[in-house]
Design a protein around this motif. Structure first.
Motif, PDB file in Angstrom:
ATOM      1  N   ALA A  62       0.835  -1.209   0.000  1.00  0.00           N
ATOM      2  CA  ALA A  62       0.000   0.000   0.000  1.00  0.00           C
ATOM      3  C   ALA A  62       0.868   1.258   0.000  1.00  0.00           C
ATOM      4  N   VAL A  63       1.910   1.268   0.820  1.00  0.00           N
ATOM      5  CA  VAL A  63       2.833   2.408   0.842  1.00  0.00           C
ATOM      6  C   VAL A  63       3.539   2.531  -0.502  1.00  0.00           C
ATOM      7  N   ALA A  64       4.020   1.422  -1.021  1.00  0.00           N
ATOM      8  CA  ALA A  64       4.756   1.445  -2.287  1.00  0.00           C
ATOM      9  C   ALA A  64       3.892   1.973  -3.420  1.00  0.00           C
ATOM     10  N   ARG A  65       2.626   1.624  -3.435  1.00  0.00           N
ATOM     11  CA  ARG A  65       1.751   2.078  -4.519  1.00  0.00           C
ATOM     12  C   ARG A  65       1.490   3.580  -4.444  1.00  0.00           C
ATOM     13  N   VAL A  66       1.441   4.139  -3.244  1.00  0.00           N
ATOM     14  CA  VAL A  66       1.331   5.591  -3.129  1.00  0.00           C
ATOM     15  C   VAL A  66       2.597   6.247  -3.673  1.00  0.00           C
ATOM     16  N   LEU A  67       3.744   5.676  -3.337  1.00  0.00           N
ATOM     17  CA  LEU A  67       5.020   6.225  -3.799  1.00  0.00           C
ATOM     18  C   LEU A  67       5.157   6.136  -5.316  1.00  0.00           C
ATOM     19  N   VAL A  68       4.620   5.091  -5.920  1.00  0.00           N
ATOM     20  CA  VAL A  68       4.636   4.963  -7.376  1.00  0.00           C
ATOM     21  C   VAL A  68       4.014   6.197  -8.022  1.00  0.00           C
ATOM     22  N   GLU A  69       2.862   6.604  -7.505  1.00  0.00           N
ATOM     23  CA  GLU A  69       2.154   7.753  -8.067  1.00  0.00           C
ATOM     24  C   GLU A  69       2.865   9.061  -7.739  1.00  0.00           C
ATOM     25  N   ASP A  70       3.368   9.168  -6.523  1.00  0.00           N
ATOM     26  CA  ASP A  70       4.022  10.399  -6.079  1.00  0.00           C
ATOM     27  C   ASP A  70       5.325  10.648  -6.831  1.00  0.00           C
ATOM     28  N   LEU A  71       6.085   9.583  -7.070  1.00  0.00           N
ATOM     29  CA  LEU A  71       7.407   9.728  -7.669  1.00  0.00           C
ATOM     30  C   LEU A  71       7.427   9.471  -9.174  1.00  0.00           C
ATOM     31  N   ASP A  72       6.380   8.878  -9.717  1.00  0.00           N
ATOM     32  CA  ASP A  72       6.318   8.450 -11.113  1.00  0.00           C
ATOM     33  C   ASP A  72       7.484   7.523 -11.449  1.00  0.00           C
ATOM     34  N   VAL A  73       7.498   6.389 -10.759  1.00  0.00           N
ATOM     35  CA  VAL A  73       8.533   5.378 -10.960  1.00  0.00           C
ATOM     36  C   VAL A  73       7.871   4.007 -11.036  1.00  0.00           C
ATOM     37  N   PRO A  74       8.554   3.022 -11.593  1.00  0.00           N
ATOM     38  CA  PRO A  74       7.994   1.661 -11.614  1.00  0.00           C
ATOM     39  C   PRO A  74       8.159   0.957 -10.273  1.00  0.00           C
ATOM     40  N   LEU A  75       7.304  -0.014 -10.072  1.00  0.00           N
ATOM     41  CA  LEU A  75       7.342  -0.873  -8.882  1.00  0.00           C
ATOM     42  C   LEU A  75       7.256  -2.322  -9.327  1.00  0.00           C
ATOM     43  N   VAL A  76       8.139  -3.143  -8.782  1.00  0.00           N
ATOM     44  CA  VAL A  76       8.098  -4.591  -9.029  1.00  0.00           C
ATOM     45  C   VAL A  76       7.731  -5.272  -7.712  1.00  0.00           C
ATOM     46  N   ALA A  77       6.633  -6.029  -7.719  1.00  0.00           N
ATOM     47  CA  ALA A  77       6.117  -6.637  -6.490  1.00  0.00           C
ATOM     48  C   ALA A  77       5.869  -8.128  -6.679  1.00  0.00           C
ATOM     49  N   SER A  78       6.232  -8.910  -5.677  1.00  0.00           N
ATOM     50  CA  SER A  78       5.925 -10.330  -5.692  1.00  0.00           C
ATOM     51  C   SER A  78       4.444 -10.546  -5.419  1.00  0.00           C
ATOM     52  N   ARG A  79       3.872 -11.562  -6.023  1.00  0.00           N
ATOM     53  CA  ARG A  79       2.456 -11.880  -5.809  1.00  0.00           C
ATOM     54  C   ARG A  79       2.288 -13.187  -5.045  1.00  0.00           C
ATOM     55  N   VAL A  80       3.361 -13.646  -4.412  1.00  0.00           N
ATOM     56  CA  VAL A  80       3.339 -14.933  -3.712  1.00  0.00           C
ATOM     57  C   VAL A  80       3.915 -14.747  -2.315  1.00  0.00           C
ATOM     58  N   SER A  81       3.362 -15.465  -1.346  1.00  0.00           N
ATOM     59  CA  SER A  81       3.814 -15.352   0.040  1.00  0.00           C
ATOM     60  C   SER A  81       5.295 -15.679   0.191  1.00  0.00           C
ATOM     61  N   ARG A  82       5.928 -14.954   1.094  1.00  0.00           N
ATOM     62  CA  ARG A  82       7.324 -15.220   1.442  1.00  0.00           C
ATOM     63  C   ARG A  82       7.515 -16.632   1.994  1.00  0.00           C
ATOM     64  N   LEU A  83       6.434 -17.258   2.467  1.00  0.00           N
ATOM     65  CA  LEU A  83       6.540 -18.618   2.990  1.00  0.00           C
ATOM     66  C   LEU A  83       6.694 -19.654   1.885  1.00  0.00           C
ATOM     67  N   VAL A  84       6.182 -19.347   0.702  1.00  0.00           N
ATOM     68  CA  VAL A  84       6.384 -20.238  -0.443  1.00  0.00           C
ATOM     69  C   VAL A  84       7.805 -20.060  -0.963  1.00  0.00           C
ATOM     70  N   TYR A  85       8.165 -18.789  -1.182  1.00  0.00           N
ATOM     71  CA  TYR A  85       9.553 -18.443  -1.509  1.00  0.00           C
ATOM     72  C   TYR A  85       9.768 -16.980  -1.160  1.00  0.00           C
ATOM     73  N   ASP A  86      10.801 -16.695  -0.405  1.00  0.00           N
ATOM     74  CA  ASP A  86      11.141 -15.330  -0.015  1.00  0.00           C
ATOM     75  C   ASP A  86      12.036 -14.732  -1.101  1.00  0.00           C
ATOM     76  N   CYS A  87      11.464 -13.810  -1.881  1.00  0.00           N
ATOM     77  CA  CYS A  87      12.188 -13.252  -3.024  1.00  0.00           C
ATOM     78  C   CYS A  87      13.338 -12.335  -2.622  1.00  0.00           C
ATOM     79  N   ASN A  88      13.535 -12.113  -1.339  1.00  0.00           N
ATOM     80  CA  ASN A  88      14.706 -11.386  -0.863  1.00  0.00           C
ATOM     81  C   ASN A  88      15.763 -12.355  -0.325  1.00  0.00           C
ATOM     82  N   ARG A  89      15.746 -13.565  -0.815  1.00  0.00           N
ATOM     83  CA  ARG A  89      16.740 -14.570  -0.446  1.00  0.00           C
ATOM     84  C   ARG A  89      17.218 -15.288  -1.695  1.00  0.00           C
ATOM     85  N   PRO A  90      18.497 -15.624  -1.771  1.00  0.00           N
ATOM     86  CA  PRO A  90      18.995 -16.420  -2.898  1.00  0.00           C
ATOM     87  C   PRO A  90      18.564 -17.877  -2.726  1.00  0.00           C
TER      88      PRO A  90
END
Length: 257
Positions: A62-90
Motif C-alpha cells: 500500500a505504501v509502495a503504490r502511493v510512492l509509485v504515483e508520487d514519484l512516477d517510478v515503476p514498482l516490481v512486487a511479488s504476488r506470492v507469500s514469502r513462505l512459499v519463496y522469499d524473493c529477498n533470499r537467494p
C-alpha cells in the motif's frame, strides 16, 4: 526423490506497476502478498497466521503504490507469500522457503525435497528476479542510473520484545542513500540498520540488483502498526516521498542532469 507437495501448472508470481514511470528510481516489494497456491493447502497453517507478518509484509505494498504515483517510478512486487519463496533470499539460503518463521513452525515447508525447492525457485523467484532485472535494464538503457528502494514492514513485537524503532533504513555496502535519509529530520523514530541489518541475510536484493549494477540502493522497513489503515499509509508515504525526492534530486545534481 520426488516432490512432497503438488503444485499448480503455472503461477502469476510478479506484478509490475507503472512500468513506464519516468523518474530515475525503481521500487521493489518482495513481500507484497500472502497468497499461497491452493495446492499447498496453506502450508498447514491456520488463516490467522496467513494474515500475519510471517506470511507477508502488511501495508508495504500500500505504501509502495502511493510512492509509485508520487514519484512516477515503476514498482516490481511479488504476488506470492514469502513462505512459499522469499524473493529477498537467494536459492541457496535455508530461509528462502523457511520451515520456521519467528516462533511458528511451517509444516508445509518441512523436509522439502530438491524438486520442491526447484519448483519454487523456477516459478516464484526467477520470474520476480527476471522482471526486476528487466525494469532496471530498461532504465539503464534509457540513460538513467535508477536508485533501488525496497519497501518492507516489520512487526511491532518480535519474539516477545517490543520494538521502539518505527522506520528502519537498511543498507549494506552502499550507504549513500541511507546517509541522505538519516540526515533528514523526522517525526518518526528512524534508525540505521534496525530492526534488521545485512548480517540477518536481508540484503540480497540490494546486492544483486543494486550493488552488482553499480546503483545506489536502500531498504526501508516500516513498523506495520503505523500503516494498518489508509491514514497511516498516507502519513508514512508522505514522509518517504519527501526524502526520496531529495535523494533523486541529489543524484541528478551529481550526474549533471
Amino acid at each position: 526423490m520426488g516432490s512432497k507437495n503438488s503444485y499448480p501448472s503455472q503461477i502469476d508470481a510478479v506484478e509490475i506497476f507503472n512500468a513506464a514511470g519516468q523518474n530515475a528510481a525503481v521500487l521493489v516489494c518482495e513481500h507484497a502478498s500472502n497468497y499461497i497456491p491452493a495446492e499447498l493447502n496453506n502450508l498447514g497453517l491456520e488463516e490467522d497466521l496467513l494474515e500475519s507478518h510471517i506470511a507477508w509484509d502488511p501495508g508495504a505494498l500500500a505504501v509502495a503504490r502511493v510512492l509509485v504515483e508520487d514519484l512516477d517510478v515503476p514498482l516490481v512486487a511479488s504476488r506470492v507469500s514469502r513462505l512459499v519463496y522469499d524473493c529477498n533470499r537467494p536459492p541457496e539460503a535455508k530461509d528462502a522457503a523457511p520451515s520456521k518463521s519467528e516462533v511458528f513452525n511451517i509444516p508445509g515447508n518441512r523436509d522439502l525435497t530438491e524438486e520442491d525447492r526447484s519448483w519454487r525457485e523456477e516459478n516464484v523467484y526467477n520470474p520476480f528476479k527476471n522482471a526486476l532485472s528487466q525494469v532496471i535494464e530498461n532504465k539503464m538503457t534509457s540513460g538513467q542510473k535508477p536508485v533501488i528502494f525496497t519497501i518492507h514492514s516489520f512487526t511491532p513485537v518480535y519474539k516477545g520484545n517490543k520494538r521502539e524503532v518505527e522506520i528502519g533504513i537498511i543498507h549494506d555496502r552502499d550507504h549513500s542513500v541511507a546517509d541522505l535519509i538519516m540526515a533528514e529530520e523526522s517525526e518518526f523514530v528512524v534508525r540505521r540498520n534496525e530492526p534488521y541489518a545485512p548480517t540477518d541475510g536481508v540484503a540480497h536484493t540490494l546486492r544483486l540488483h543494486g550493488d552488482e549494477n553499480g546503483l545506489a540502493n536502500v531498504m526501508i522497513e516500516i513498523r506495520n502498526d503505523l500503516i494498518k489503515d489508509s491514514a497511516g499509509v498516507a502519513k508514512v508515504a508522505a514522509y518517504l516521498g519527501d526524502v526520496f525526492k531529495k535523494v533523486l534530486e541529489k543524484q541528478k545534481t551529481e550526474q549533471g542532469l
